[in-house]
Design an enzyme around this catalytic site. Structure first.
Site, mmCIF file in Angstrom:
data_model
loop_
_atom_site.group_PDB
_atom_site.id
_atom_site.type_symbol
_atom_site.label_atom_id
_atom_site.label_comp_id
_atom_site.label_asym_id
_atom_site.label_seq_id
_atom_site.Cartn_x
_atom_site.Cartn_y
_atom_site.Cartn_z
ATOM 1 N N HIS A 14 44.057 44.147 34.777
ATOM 2 C CA HIS A 14 45.285 44.475 35.090
ATOM 3 C C HIS A 14 45.775 43.517 33.862
ATOM 4 O O HIS A 14 47.174 43.395 34.049
ATOM 5 C CB HIS A 14 45.557 44.111 36.102
ATOM 6 C CG HIS A 14 46.137 44.700 36.141
ATOM 7 N ND1 HIS A 14 47.268 44.413 38.259
ATOM 8 C CD2 HIS A 14 47.690 45.129 36.079
ATOM 9 C CE1 HIS A 14 48.303 45.139 37.803
ATOM 10 N NE2 HIS A 14 48.052 45.621 37.336
ATOM 11 N N ASP B 111 31.049 40.839 32.782
ATOM 12 C CA ASP B 111 30.348 40.449 31.492
ATOM 13 C C ASP B 111 31.727 40.037 30.382
ATOM 14 O O ASP B 111 31.648 39.512 29.114
ATOM 15 C CB ASP B 111 29.871 42.129 30.591
ATOM 16 C CG ASP B 111 28.586 41.201 31.241
ATOM 17 O OD1 ASP B 111 28.054 40.356 32.316
ATOM 18 O OD2 ASP B 111 27.379 42.640 31.680
ATOM 19 N N ASP C 49 26.956 37.469 22.452
ATOM 20 C CA ASP C 49 27.470 36.347 23.498
ATOM 21 C C ASP C 49 29.155 37.207 23.403
ATOM 22 O O ASP C 49 29.604 36.522 22.355
ATOM 23 C CB ASP C 49 27.342 34.861 22.738
ATOM 24 C CG ASP C 49 27.576 34.479 23.895
ATOM 25 O OD1 ASP C 49 28.596 34.124 25.098
ATOM 26 O OD2 ASP C 49 26.932 33.028 24.344
ATOM 27 N N LEU D 132 25.310 35.032 32.863
ATOM 28 C CA LEU D 132 24.344 35.801 33.287
ATOM 29 C C LEU D 132 25.171 37.329 32.723
ATOM 30 O O LEU D 132 25.832 38.362 32.382
ATOM 31 C CB LEU D 132 24.288 35.650 34.092
ATOM 32 C CG LEU D 132 23.117 35.479 35.095
ATOM 33 C CD1 LEU D 132 23.027 35.389 35.944
ATOM 34 C CD2 LEU D 132 22.217 34.598 33.681
ATOM 35 N N ASP E 136 21.871 39.460 37.565
ATOM 36 C CA ASP E 136 23.633 39.108 37.884
ATOM 37 C C ASP E 136 24.031 39.675 39.245
ATOM 38 O O ASP E 136 23.754 41.027 38.843
ATOM 39 C CB ASP E 136 24.072 39.706 36.664
ATOM 40 C CG ASP E 136 25.543 38.420 36.405
ATOM 41 O OD1 ASP E 136 26.217 38.581 37.456
ATOM 42 O OD2 ASP E 136 25.833 38.973 36.281
ATOM 43 N N GLN F 158 31.091 36.314 32.638
ATOM 44 C CA GLN F 158 31.231 36.397 34.461
ATOM 45 C C GLN F 158 29.406 37.450 34.478
ATOM 46 O O GLN F 158 29.088 38.018 33.655
ATOM 47 C CB GLN F 158 32.601 36.591 34.932
ATOM 48 C CG GLN F 158 32.695 35.273 35.116
ATOM 49 C CD GLN F 158 32.395 34.589 35.561
ATOM 50 O OE1 GLN F 158 31.968 34.034 35.687
ATOM 51 N NE2 GLN F 158 33.807 33.117 35.443
ATOM 52 N N MET G 266 43.012 41.816 38.025
ATOM 53 C CA MET G 266 43.210 41.521 39.770
ATOM 54 C C MET G 266 41.728 40.666 40.207
ATOM 55 O O MET G 266 41.007 40.615 39.413
ATOM 56 C CB MET G 266 43.353 42.971 39.844
ATOM 57 C CG MET G 266 42.931 43.818 41.390
ATOM 58 S SD MET G 266 42.514 45.343 41.810
ATOM 59 C CE MET G 266 41.049 44.846 41.491
#
Length: 328
Positions: A120, A296, A311, A304, A253, A300, A49
């Site tokens: 979504h 994350d 990772d 961060l 963040d 994003q 979304m």
């Protein structure tokens, strides 16, 4: 033959979108330095979304799947990003995605694709698996709203308590949806926008109704695993999922605001800020407790995250290798 209003709307929105389908899927390329992620079938990513492929310019833009897709391409993957309505029902988004999957198969000559959907995007890829099971090799749901999000239910509850808010709020969010489309360099009217339909699809009740029609890979218990392999129309599809359960993972963040929304879900426990851990369960669980929040999960904002957490770029690369070793 009579058809319902919803079905008619689905057909009309699908037809309008299909006229511009060639502009919606984008292949991500990079010079390959290894074959670690070189799967048999293309890997096709589907945003959640309010999602996108890339907003802004080439020099000053932001990718939804930050650094993930170029890394896969450098490791040999044939990788594609798709673009569906930022806000709309799962069925409408699913129809949009189906057209793009068919297009990718035609362009690449591949018999199937591996679908990966975030948020979504999880239910959206399940729609395609049911309607074009012949084109789907695997489904991977990441932080997906397979059983809905209580945050969406709260929004609908507020609407029911104060119905006067429905029109102005949905109008504002629909404008946001169009703005996201425009920021990708597209005509805002190239997609249908319906924030109320999005909220209904993401609600617990709406998700349960969708699961009755599209049960592939869904757990049969409250928080268990779904079928690792399942068949639709004789076509075998592999199913995977992973998710985070973090909220504030890096104080620098801006996605730390998800701490507030996390409190709306089981008192802030066992969720990624928007989606409960058990809602994200689907097929074979790769891992359901990464110290990531909902953003994350797609690396994003701008990569961060908690420095001690895995990772996301590495996790997606490893998953591509998992699909490769499975012969997918």
């Amino acid at each position: 033959m009579k058809i319902g209003l919803f079905t008619a709307g689905l057909v009309l929105a699908s037809a309008c979108f299909n006229a511009q389908a060639a502009t919606q899927a984008s292949q991500v390329t990079a010079k390959a330095s290894s074959s670690y992620a070189k799967t048999k079938y293309p890997i096709v990513f589907v945003h959640g979304m309010a999602g996108f492929i890339r907003v802004g310019t080439d020099q000053f833009g932001l990718d939804y799947w930050y650094q993930i897709l170029p890394d896969l391409a450098r490791n040999g993957a044939n990788v594609w990003a798709t673009r569906v309505s930022p806000f709309n029902s799962t069925e409408i988004r699913g129809e949009q995605l189906r057209h793009q999957v068919e297009e990718i198969a035609a362009i690449t000559g591949a018999k199937k694709v591996n679908l990966i959907g975030h948020s979504h995007g999880g239910p959206t890829i399940r729609y395609v698996a049911r309607t074009r099971s012949d084109l789907v090799a695997s489904l991977t749901a990441v932080g997906a709203t397979n059983k809905g999000s209580p945050v969406s239910d709260l929004i609908l509850t507020i609407r029911d308590i104060a119905p006067v808010l429905e029109t102005p709020v949905t109008s504002v969010v629909n404008v946001l949806s169009k703005t996201i489309t425009w920021a990708q360099g597209l005509d805002p009217n190239s997609f249908p926008h319906d924030s109320l339909a999005s909220a209904n699809s993401l609600s617990v009740q709406g998700s349960a109704k969708f699961a009755q029609q599209y049960p592939l890979g869904m757990p049969t218990t409250a928080c268990g695993e779904g079928a690792y392999k399942a068949k639709y129309d004789g076509n075998e599809i592999y199913n995977y999922s992973f998710t985070g359960v973090g909220t504030v993972t890096n104080l620098l963040d801006i996605d730390s605001v998800l701490k507030a929304t996390s409190l709306l879900i089981d008192g802030g426990r066992d969720n990624d800020g928007l989606v409960p851990r058990c809602s994200a369960k689907f097929g074979k669980t790769i891992r359901d407790n990464y110290n990531w929040n909902h953003l994350d999960e797609v690396n994003q904002v701008l990569g961060l995250k908690n420095i001690f957490a895995p990772d996301p770029v590495d996790v997606y690369r490893q998953h591509a290798n998992r699909l490769k070793l499975q012969g997918l």
